[in-house]
Design an enzyme around this catalytic site. Sequence first.
Site, PDB file in Angstrom:
ATOM      1  CG  ASP A   1      -3.165  -2.540  -7.204  1.00  0.00           C
ATOM      2  OD1 ASP A   1      -1.980  -2.275  -6.945  1.00  0.00           O
ATOM      3  OD2 ASP A   1      -4.110  -2.132  -6.616  1.00  0.00           O
TER       4      ASP A   1
ATOM      5  CD  GLU B   1      -2.705  -1.622  -0.177  1.00  0.00           C
ATOM      6  OE1 GLU B   1      -2.943  -0.512  -0.747  1.00  0.00           O
ATOM      7  OE2 GLU B   1      -2.641  -2.644  -0.460  1.00  0.00           O
TER       8      GLU B   1
END
Length: 689
Positions: free
Chosen positions: A211, A121
């Site tokens: 991602d 993250e």
Amino acid sequence: MNLIICIHNHQPVGNMDYILEDAYKAAYLPFFEVLKEYKDIKINLHFSGYLFTWLLEKKPDYVALLKLLKEQGRIEVVSGGMYEPVLSLIPEDDGCNQIRMHADLMEEIFGERPKGAWLAERVYEPHIPQTLSKAGITYTLVDDNHFKAIGMTEDDLFGYYMSEFEGHKLAIFPGLEFLRYTIPFKPLDVLDTYLKDADGKGHKLAVFGDDGEKFGLWPGTKKSVYEEGWLKMFFEYLTGNQKWLRTVTFSEYLATPPKGPIYLDCQSYKEMGEWSLPPIFAKEYSAAISDKKPSKKTIIKGGYFKYFLIKYPESNDMHKKMLSLTKIANENPEAKKHVYMAQCNDSYWHGVFGGLYLPHLRASVYEHLIEAEKILDPKEPFVTGIIDDVNMDGIDEAVLTNNFLKAYFYLKEGGTLYELDYKPASSNIMANLYRRYEGYHDKVKMTSSTDVADGTKTIHDMFMAKEEGLERFLYYDWYRRASLVDHVMGKDVTWESFYRCQYFEPGDFVKEPYEASCKNENKSTILSLVREGHYWKGGIGIPLVIKKTIRMTANESAVYIDYQIDGDVKENFLFGVEFNFSFLGSGGDRYMDLGSGRIPLTSKGIYKPSRMLQFYDPYQKVAPTIECDHPISVWTFPVEVVSLSETGFERNYQSTMCMPVWDIDLTNGSRAIHLKLTVNGINRNNDLQ
């Protein structure tokens, strides 16, 4: 000009096999099926350890393709924590060891040890250079938000910088937000204009890191990226513009000098800055970062990642349980591996991606922590109780444990039972989540289940609903959904108002502290909880005392609860003992029996009195039973939340609330109530053990 492309593929520990299979078919496989045809394009690639281990077992041909691309010099493998922990949430030694585990696996498969690490993250704190350096890492990638938060501009971010902590160096690459929001969502001429403008200014490097799931798994992207050919056109664009734009790996570009030194503060990507704030401030922050005027977006800083532990006490419970176990598991590799798996970040936070709202991911954390505890537990029968500050908030909790159960009690709010681990099934059957306001709830009424994603917007810009009428479920609890919650209610309270959590409760017991004492005996431990509270009427507090005594014996999967209610209240009132059981879902072969036969876990209403309340979940292999003294009725409903995920707003089952209710009359003296909570196991044939 150089372009670094870094693809991060991740699935959390505990995600179901079919979810990984769907992600593989939608994103992981087709991406490389397209890439392999473009031999001049280089990318940097990170797989989290849980996902990569699954690929090794299930998809050997796919791993062989990755190895071939690596041998051809077209992939640089990036490391990270084996089970994708946020490094700032775990001890530094654990972080270093997880990175080494992942790097060992990558070196074994690909023949070269990674030099870089993906930060889960992109959560960065000033000590990160030391942690990564100790693990043998020389570079990492964060967002441009990290740099802008300390006053740097967009033009400062086309390159990399050097940082250090106590003499441990680290190269840090800023990933560009514009590229995150453009690839693969915008037309290629938008990307071309941006990159040519950067090249015209003399910039040498642009970095895209995001991602891999956005290439096929995010809503609408399967059609746009593959069926309509966005990815193929992107690779053709890169291939056709090699005279001025070439793809490189991180290690290749590190041969170029850095732009200078840098010291970053505690940051993540800008959306995480919104999600980690309290809801009211999150809305203000969201409005600020969405403002189209550049002058309004200078040095805007969001929340702090660790605030999730404050925002969601359920997250803090898992986190502190993990911290307590990781210390004592150091000498046991098997137990330590379970702790590492429980450090997977997804279950500890909530945003569009975070998995705190997903029961199966919370259950996975508890499963591995309980597995570690079982390995470390004494092998002979035992029982013990302690009073200690286990969640590190400065106020004590109580914990009772034996070979079968471990029960945690929240003394500062109601003396409630907020965690009950059934060790044979490695399951916390009270991993509940209470209904709370989230800033995005204001947008629920504006969404529709007929809205369709077309692949031109990121999931941060889309708001869809999986079903109509979700606003009907937006009720908010004023207390934690635990068990042994003591409700002193007026006779006028209705099931509907109780379900909505919109009623007046004259007793002051639910959120108030209980005095506690714990006595360990030879084959049992006894926890005594007392509150000298009140029954409020007309602004006057009438004395009312509730004492509950909890007893646990050695080698028995049961907890005995004895209530004593006494006071000066001269009118009858309702007394309810609320239980919440967190099953992983409400369908399939699960059921409850409140005395009149099997009914779904989502049943709602007031049921006839019963001395035996039974629950059955063959998937978690647990069957809790409550035995109780002659209630006048049993109230029940499902605790459901409205949350936001990659696919839009959705209703999530969290637990089943069940509350036996008694009519209390103290005019002739005190009232005693006896309960027994037993947790039975379920064998492979789905029979009770």
